[in-house]
Every structure is written in C-alpha cells, then in structure tokens.
Design a protein around this motif. Structure first.
Motif, PDB file in Angstrom:
ATOM      1  N   GLY A  12      62.051   6.978  73.473  1.00 26.70           N
ATOM      2  CA  GLY A  12      62.595   8.084  74.251  1.00 26.70           C
ATOM      3  C   GLY A  12      61.748   9.333  74.135  1.00 26.70           C
ATOM      4  N   ILE A  13      61.211   9.609  72.921  1.00 23.90           N
ATOM      5  CA  ILE A  13      60.328  10.759  72.742  1.00 23.90           C
ATOM      6  C   ILE A  13      59.067  10.585  73.594  1.00 23.90           C
ATOM      7  N   ALA A  14      58.532   9.370  73.597  1.00 21.48           N
ATOM      8  CA  ALA A  14      57.341   9.112  74.402  1.00 21.48           C
ATOM      9  C   ALA A  14      57.616   9.359  75.876  1.00 21.48           C
ATOM     10  N   VAL A  19      53.863  10.251  77.058  1.00 18.88           N
ATOM     11  CA  VAL A  19      52.779   9.650  76.291  1.00 18.88           C
ATOM     12  C   VAL A  19      53.199   8.254  75.871  1.00 18.88           C
ATOM     13  N   GLY A  20      52.293   7.531  75.228  1.00 24.98           N
ATOM     14  CA  GLY A  20      52.621   6.227  74.683  1.00 24.98           C
ATOM     15  C   GLY A  20      53.301   6.348  73.336  1.00 24.98           C
ATOM     16  N   ARG A  21      53.914   5.243  72.886  1.00 24.22           N
ATOM     17  CA  ARG A  21      54.604   5.266  71.591  1.00 24.22           C
ATOM     18  C   ARG A  21      53.633   5.469  70.443  1.00 24.22           C
ATOM     19  N   ALA A  22      52.377   5.034  70.625  1.00 22.31           N
ATOM     20  CA  ALA A  22      51.390   5.237  69.560  1.00 22.31           C
ATOM     21  C   ALA A  22      51.176   6.724  69.289  1.00 22.31           C
ATOM     22  N   ALA A  23      51.230   7.543  70.341  1.00 24.48           N
ATOM     23  CA  ALA A  23      51.058   8.982  70.152  1.00 24.48           C
ATOM     24  C   ALA A  23      52.182   9.558  69.307  1.00 24.48           C
ATOM     25  N   VAL A  24      53.409   9.079  69.520  1.00 22.92           N
ATOM     26  CA  VAL A  24      54.538   9.563  68.723  1.00 22.92           C
ATOM     27  C   VAL A  24      54.341   9.188  67.258  1.00 22.92           C
ATOM     28  N   ASN A  26      51.500   8.811  65.739  1.00 23.01           N
ATOM     29  CA  ASN A  26      50.457   9.703  65.219  1.00 23.01           C
ATOM     30  C   ASN A  26      51.023  11.076  64.896  1.00 23.01           C
ATOM     31  N   TRP A  27      51.886  11.601  65.762  1.00 22.77           N
ATOM     32  CA  TRP A  27      52.484  12.909  65.503  1.00 22.77           C
ATOM     33  C   TRP A  27      53.288  12.890  64.209  1.00 22.77           C
ATOM     34  N   ARG A  28      54.017  11.818  63.975  1.00 26.87           N
ATOM     35  CA  ARG A  28      54.828  11.729  62.752  1.00 26.87           C
ATOM     36  C   ARG A  28      53.943  11.737  61.506  1.00 26.87           C
ATOM     37  N   ARG A  29      52.786  11.106  61.584  1.00 26.29           N
ATOM     38  CA  ARG A  29      51.886  11.053  60.415  1.00 26.29           C
ATOM     39  C   ARG A  29      51.136  12.359  60.225  1.00 26.29           C
ATOM     40  N   ASP A  33      55.833  19.011  60.027  1.00 27.08           N
ATOM     41  CA  ASP A  33      57.062  19.611  60.548  1.00 27.08           C
ATOM     42  C   ASP A  33      57.716  18.763  61.634  1.00 27.08           C
ATOM     43  N   PHE A  34      57.196  17.550  61.878  1.00 31.64           N
ATOM     44  CA  PHE A  34      57.841  16.690  62.878  1.00 31.64           C
ATOM     45  C   PHE A  34      59.265  16.377  62.420  1.00 31.64           C
ATOM     46  N   PRO A  35      60.232  16.392  63.330  1.00 34.03           N
ATOM     47  CA  PRO A  35      61.632  16.165  62.933  1.00 34.03           C
ATOM     48  C   PRO A  35      61.807  14.884  62.129  1.00 34.03           C
ATOM     49  N   LYS A  36      62.677  14.956  61.125  1.00 32.50           N
ATOM     50  CA  LYS A  36      62.961  13.807  60.286  1.00 32.50           C
ATOM     51  C   LYS A  36      63.985  12.895  60.963  1.00 32.50           C
ATOM     52  N   PRO A  37      63.910  11.590  60.696  1.00 36.75           N
ATOM     53  CA  PRO A  37      64.903  10.679  61.278  1.00 36.75           C
ATOM     54  C   PRO A  37      66.318  11.036  60.835  1.00 36.75           C
ATOM     55  N   VAL A  38      67.252  10.856  61.746  1.00 42.97           N
ATOM     56  CA  VAL A  38      68.664  11.119  61.439  1.00 42.97           C
ATOM     57  C   VAL A  38      69.512   9.851  61.554  1.00 42.97           C
TER      58      VAL A  38
END
Length: 806
Positions: A12-14, A19-24, A26-29, A33-38
């Motif tokens: 859903g973020i992608a 963007v593709g899921r791979a980009a998401v 990469n952002w997490r890594r 400050d990327f949002p933490k899983p809830v």
C-alpha cells in the motif's frame, strides 16, 4: 480527519508513493525515522497510514495522497477488515444518496457524535429500501413515513448531490408493504427487532411456536405478485412464515406435524454506534469522494478495487454475461437471484416501475454488499437474505417473473441427504453429483407460471449420465427451452465453455415440441483476451427471439437450430449444442483456402521487403542514462496504470493484446470508475510475464481503455520520441535489471527501466529504426496467423471431403 488506527502494508505504501515494493524496503533500512510497524507479521508488517503519509510528505516523496487512494487505503486497512468496512461505507453512502442533509447534519460534529447519530439515521433509510424492520411503538408503514417527512422535504430542497424527484426521495413509497402489517405491533418492537442488531432476545421472541404471527415477517412477501405456495405447502404453520424455508418434514405423511421453521435472516442489520466508531474516518473520506463522483460511483469504485485485489476469493459474473442473461430473461417486475454473490446479475436487470429484487447468499458479507449495491443502483425494493438457499430458502412463497442464477458448480455437500422429500424436486431427485440440477429445480419452483429462468451451468450438466432422467423430464414437460454454449473464457472457470440454460415454468399451454440449441464457440477470443461479446450477444438474442416468436428456428449451420424434443430423448439425453448442430457451411471451402493462400503469399513478400538490412557493427555506447521514474518526476512523461475499473462497453486493451499485437479484446472489472483511455503516441508496457515488450498506440487502437497489468507512458513530444522510448524499453538486459521474481511470475517495475539521454533529433533517428522493426514484426505475426489458418483449413477440407487430395 485522519484515521490513526488505519493500517497500510508495504504494498500500500508503494502504491501511495508510486514506487515498487523494493523502494519501500530500502527506505525502511536507510531511514531511521521511517514509521515503525504497528501490526501484521514480521514477514508482512503493517504501518499506521497517518504516520506513513506524514513521513512521505516530509521526505518530499508525496505531495498529497489522492482522495481515492486515501479512502481505499483506509478501507483496506480497517481494523475489522475490508468487508466490514465496505458494509459500513455502503450504509453511509446509501444515507448520503437518499438523505444528504441528514448526513451533513450528523457529520458536522465530532466522530463520537456522528457514530451515535448514524444508527437512527441509517434505520430510516435501510428499513424502506432493504426491508430491515425495526418498529417504533405502534410500528407500521404510517409511523415510518411520518418520521421521515421533514427530512425528505429538506432533502428535496437541498440540491446537494443533485436534484431528485419527490418519488425518489421518500423511499417508503418505493417499497409498498414494507411495514404494512400494523396488526402485530409488539413483534418487532425496539432493539430486539429481528435482523436489526439481533441478539439473544430477538431469537427467543421469534422462536416461539405457539405464536404463529411472530414468525410472519410483514415486510417481505406482501407484494401482489407473490402468490401462495402449491397445495403441498398448505399447512398453516408454513403459511404463517412465508419467508422461511420449508423443511423436508412438509412432505411427511399427513399425521406428522411440521416442525416450526426458523425466522428469515435479513442480509443487513443496522450497525450500532460502537461498531461504527472505528469506521468514522473512512465514512468521512467516502462522503468527500461521493461529493466529487457520486455515492453510487464511490461504492462501485471501492467494491471493484476490493474484488480486483482478491481475485481468488470470489467467483464473479462478467458484466457482459450478466447483461446477456438478463436480456434472455426479458423484462420482469419481480426478479430472484438465489446465489447472488456481489449482485451482478440483479444489477443487470432493466429497471421497471414497482420492481422488486430478491437475493440470497450463504456468505453474510456478500449478501449485505449485494443488498447495498442494488439499493444504490436502482429504486427497486431490495429483499436480500443470508442463508444456504437449498437448505434454508429465504423466499419459499415467492413466485417471481424471472430467476437469474450463477450457482456454485460441482458441490457434493448441497443437502442431498436432508432434502430427499423436498417438494421442489418436481422433475426428479438430483443425485449427489448433480447439484446444478438441484439449482435448476429450485429456480423453476420459484417462478410464476410462464416465468423465465436463466442459469449459468457447467457443460458436464448437459451430458452426465447421472442427470439424464431429470433432463428428460425437463424436456418432456417443456420446462427447458434453450441451451446456449458460450465461448471459452466467458466466465470462470475460464478454461471451459460454459452453458446457459433458459427455462420456463410450464403453464397451461401445451409443452413446446422443440428446444433451441446455440453454439457460440466460434466467437472465442485469443487466449486471455476474452470472447467477442458483441457477436455473442447478437447471435444469441437474435436466435432466441426468433425461436420465441415461432416456437422453432430454421437451421443456422454451426450456430443454432431448434431440435425436436423426441430427437433428444435417447439413452443419453445429451444436450450439448455442438453434438446436434451441423458444421458451418463450407460451400466454397476450396475457394476460401485459395484466397487465404494468396493473402499469405502477399504477406510473405511484404515480410521479405521489410526484413532489416545487415547490422552495422559499432563500439559499445557509453550514454548517460536516466530512468522512467526520473522522467516521470521531471514531467517528460506521464505514467498511468490500468485495470481498476471502467464502463463495460468500452473496448479494453489487455496485456495479451499487447503481447500478441492484436486489437483490444478484453473487459474491465464492473465499476463506475473512470477508465484510462489510450491516445496516439502512448507507449503501453505489460508488467507481468517477463517479456521485453512495449507497444506504441496508433490511430486504430486509440480510445481503448487500459486493461489490467499494463502501464501507460504518455511522453511529452517536445522532449521524448514515442518510438525511441518504446524501443529502448524493449531491451532484454534493461527488462532483466528492472524485474522482480516471485514463485510463479515475473513482475516488471517500469520506473526502473533505463533510457539514454539523447537529443530529440538523435531520438528520432533511433525511433525510425525501431518503427521499421515493429512493421516487420507485425508482418511476421500476420503471416503466422494466415499460415495456421491455411493449414487448419486444409486438414478440415481433406477430412470432410470438401477438398480433393490433388
């Protein structure tokens, strides 16, 4: 107001960021400050939508979430699941559609106030439109109408979602007899009303066998066309509960007392305030979207997106097939679908004054969604119920003008053991393996004399030996009027040619001596492209209407004929149309093959002329590169994805059409969403399958809707040449580096495809060469198709004697 409880997955973020899921990942890594899983799991975490949106905007990766996408993500991430969210949204949209001023008043305050006010407001809409009965004091129709009079007057004058006629405003008038039974004021009083927030007390009230009027829902079967059951169902206990399935005890000896029948379970109950509270942000977003595109279109968009996102969970009836079935049934005031699913068949019925639509489905969520969809689609009174139709029929007293049904196929557990003495089996007790013939007889039992039923059937039902006696009795008594073989790909399962059975409840007129058989297999499309629905529709309706007028049809070789019943009553009673139709006329078979051979020769000569010249060697180029994603962000091209919905009549360019180089041949999910239409110079790229393919749209293909699994690139002609763009996107190495691999498929991330940065004049030089290669490729494909046609024609001509061996 944003919903902090709404969760969104990486996919859903992608989609939000394009963007593709791979980009998401990469952002997490890369970003602490990327949002933490809830929520979710370690392998598939979920995140708070509000936090994700804020982070994307802070990083400059998102200017603003599109309203449609925001509402969809709120629905998909609803804490109670998307189906509950769809039901709540549908209720609110129906309120907005019927009484917008009530919604505006309720939504002006806080979320808690809106959740508290909605149940009462929804009740005034759901009760008249869907038969959800919840009496107040004396109950009855008069009380319901009086309560809404002031609201209706304000609704007429508001003009907020378009002006409506007074007959459309007071929904009570669209459902005569909804609360007409004023003689039982205590039955459905207060919160214990059956089907409205049903609890244990409601069950207890409706279970008492000593009060026969308690089990008589006053709102369902009081319409004039609903007739009494046959004599076999004449016991008083049965007529006291006309909306309840008669159990097999009804055919016990006269000395046996029938057991009390359970109350009908309505498809929808009015949600309570606590149930609605988590949905309030979603409902506000849906209302905002409805202000832009309309309440009906908003619900169709959300439902279509959900069905499209979960294709394996639902067996859908394509819109074209639903329309054909409705046309075969003809105009009708009362229509039943006993396996309604998402309501596609009833939605295809042409509206008529005082129309009543009856539906039932064993899945509670589907029954509720079907009811809401139909209520938003038309002014007909909708009577939908939950339950296993064969075991617990919700409409046993109904005698409908038409029945439309896409039943489940090949069910073994359909009730064979419990229903041995059921009065519906007028034409014979179906074998355990013949569930489809049980649905056929249920449809006939719910028809008025002379009424028409159209059922989608598996082809095996026309020839299995276990069903031959029932088929024979259907023929002898004139109940079965037509069998239509559809092309492969008409409906799921797409790999077999399904049948349509057209039946009529025999009246007092003599049985029809002939049965219409139609085979439309010739109109199958190529592979996944789907059939030529316009040709199928014209052929079937023309044959059916001619047959209906005269009682017989002159032979149409390879397509249709009416067959005398006596010819079919052999040991097999095989009704498959292909086995009774003569082959298509081949009066000039040799002449046609000669013509094909001449066309093939001309195409081969053209192919030779278009063959590329010898390749000139050159050193490896070292161009500066860019990506499609960078070009899109810089405004050099526009990216669009297809397949989320559109109007059924628009030709659709499918991924198979792009791969095969053929004309648009597909369909989109049934939706009111605006389709993405192609324009000359657009470049279309398939994202599944791993092939290096890109197609430039020409004048002949322009105007088609973009289908599923396709990405459209619309270049700025002052910066990009379309043929240059398409040619470089087809590079094998380019596709390999931009692809990701799953267990069963390869997916292309179009944004990662590379292009060299070249001046426009240099682009056009490359573009001209790429265009010449495309012409050569199309000529080769055309030659291949002509060659296959010539070979098949020669084999057929030699084997059927129309071509001499030489």
């Amino acid at each position: 107001m944003q919903d902090n409880a709404t969760e969104v997955t990486a996919a859903g973020i992608a989609r939000l960021a394009g963007v593709g899921r791979a980009a998401v990942s990469n952002w997490r890594r890369r970003h602490a400050d990327f949002p933490k899983p809830v929520g979710g799991s370690e392998a598939s975490p979920s995140f708070a939508l509000a936090e994700v949106e804020a982070w994307l905007r802070k990083q400059g990766k998102l200017a603003e979430v599109p309203l449609r996408e925001r509402v969809w993500q709120q629905l998909a991430g609803h804490p109670e699941g998307p189906l509950t969210a769809l039901v709540h949204t549908g209720c609110a949209l129906l309120l907005i559609h019927e009484r917008p001023t009530v919604w505006l008043d309720a939504s002006a305050g806080s979320d808690a106030r809106l959740a508290a006010m909605l149940p009462g407001a929804l009740e005034k809409v759901l009760t008249p439109r869907l038969g959800v009965v919840r009496g107040r004091g004396g109950g009855g129709r008069g009380a319901g109408a009086g309560a809404g009079g002031g609201v209706n007057a304000a609704f007429e004058s508001s003009g907020v979602y378009g002006p409506l006629k007074s007959g459309q405003v007071n929904a009570d008038s669209a459902a005569p007899g909804v609360n007409a039974d004023a003689g039982t004021p205590g039955v459905n009083t207060g919160a214990a009303a059956p089907g409205v927030n049903t609890d244990a007390t409601a069950t207890a009230v409706n279970s008492s066998p000593t009060v026969p009027t308690v089990n008589a829902p006053p709102s369902v079967h009081t319409a004039p066309t609903v007739q009494a059951e046959p004599a076999v169902q004449a016991e008083p206990a049965v007529h006291a509960a006309p909306a309840v399935h008669p159990k097999s005890a009804m055919r016990t000896p006269p000395t046996t007392t029938a057991t009390p029948t359970p109350p009908r379970t309505p498809a929808l109950s009015t949600p309570t305030g606590p149930q609605l509270l988590p949905s309030v942000p979603l409902l506000r977003g849906a209302a905002e979207l409805a202000a832009e595109i309309g309440a009906r279109q908003t619900f169709e968009f959300l439902l279509g997106r959900h069905l499209d996102a979960n294709p394996r969970q639902y067996t859908l009836t394509p819109a074209e097939l639903a329309g054909l079935m409705a046309d075969l049934a003809g105009p009708a005031r009362t229509v039943l679908d006993p396996a309604s699913g998402t309501g596609a068949l009833l939605r295809a019925v042409d509206p008529r004054p005082d129309q009543e639509l009856y539906a039932q489905d064993s899945a509670p969520e589907l029954a509720a969604l079907s009811a809401l969809r139909l209520a938003l689609h038309s002014r007909a009174a909708v009577r939908a119920a939950v339950g296993d139709t064969l075991r617990a029929d919700a409409h046993p007293a109904l005698r409908a003008d038409a029945v439309l049904c896409h039943p489940p196929f090949n069910e073994r557990n359909w009730g064979h053991d419990e229903l041995a003495y059921d009065p519906r089996w007028e034409y014979g007790f179906p074998a355990r393996t013949e569930s489809e013939l049980a649905w056929v007889q249920h449809a006939l039992a719910r028809l008025a004399d002379g009424g028409t039923a159209v059922l989608l059937m598996p082809p095996a039902a026309a020839s299995r030996r276990s069903g031959r006696r029932i088929r024979a009795d259907l023929l002898r008594r004139g109940a079965l009027r037509a069998v239509v073989a559809l092309p492969v790909g008409a409906a799921p399962p797409y790999n077999i040619p399904l049948h349509l059975w057209v039946l009529r409840r025999p009246g007092r007129t003599p049985a029809a001596p002939e049965v219409l058989l139609v085979d439309t297999g010739r109109f199958a499309g190529e592979a996944r492209g789907g059939p030529d629905w316009a040709a199928v529709r014209d052929a079937v309706l023309d044959a059916w209407r001619a047959y209906a007028r005269a009682g017989r049809l002159a032979e149409r070789p390879g397509l249709a004929r009416s067959v005398p019943v006596i010819e079919l009553l052999d040991d097999d009673v095989d009704l498959a149309p292909a086995r009774h139709l003569p082959p298509a006329a081949v009066a000039d078979g040799a002449g046609q093959l000669t013509e094909v051979r001449e066309r093939l020769g001309a195409t081969l000569r053209l192919t030779a002329d278009l063959t590329p010249p010898p390749a000139d060697p050159a050193p490896p180029a070292r161009w500066p590169l860019t990506t499609v994603g960078e070009l899109a962000r810089g405004g050099a091209l526009v990216m669009r994805t297809g397949g989320h919905g559109g109007h059924a009549r628009v030709p659709v360019l499918t991924d198979h059409d792009v791969l095969a180089g053929t004309a648009p041949s597909g369909t989109l999910p049934e939706s009111e969403e605006e389709a993405v239409l192609t324009e000359p110079g657009d470049v279309v790229v398939p994202v599944l399958g791993g092939g290096a393919v890109a197609r430039v749209i020409d004048e002949a293909t322009a105007g088609a809707a973009l289908g599923r699994n396709l990405v459209l690139l619309r270049p700025d002609r002052t910066a990009l040449d379309p043929w240059f763009l398409a040619g470089f996107l087809r590079g094998t190495a380019n596709n390999r580096q931009a692809s990701s691999y799953a267990s069963t498929a390869t997916r292309l991330d179009v944004r990662r495809l590379h292009l060299p940065r070249l001046p426009l004049e240099e682009q056009r030089r490359y573009g001209a060469r790429f265009r010449a290669l495309d012409e050569f490729e199309r000529a080769l494909r055309h030659a291949s198709r002509l060659g296959e046609q010539l070979v098949r024609g020669m084999y057929d001509g030699l084997t059927d004697g129309t071509v001499a061996p030489g």
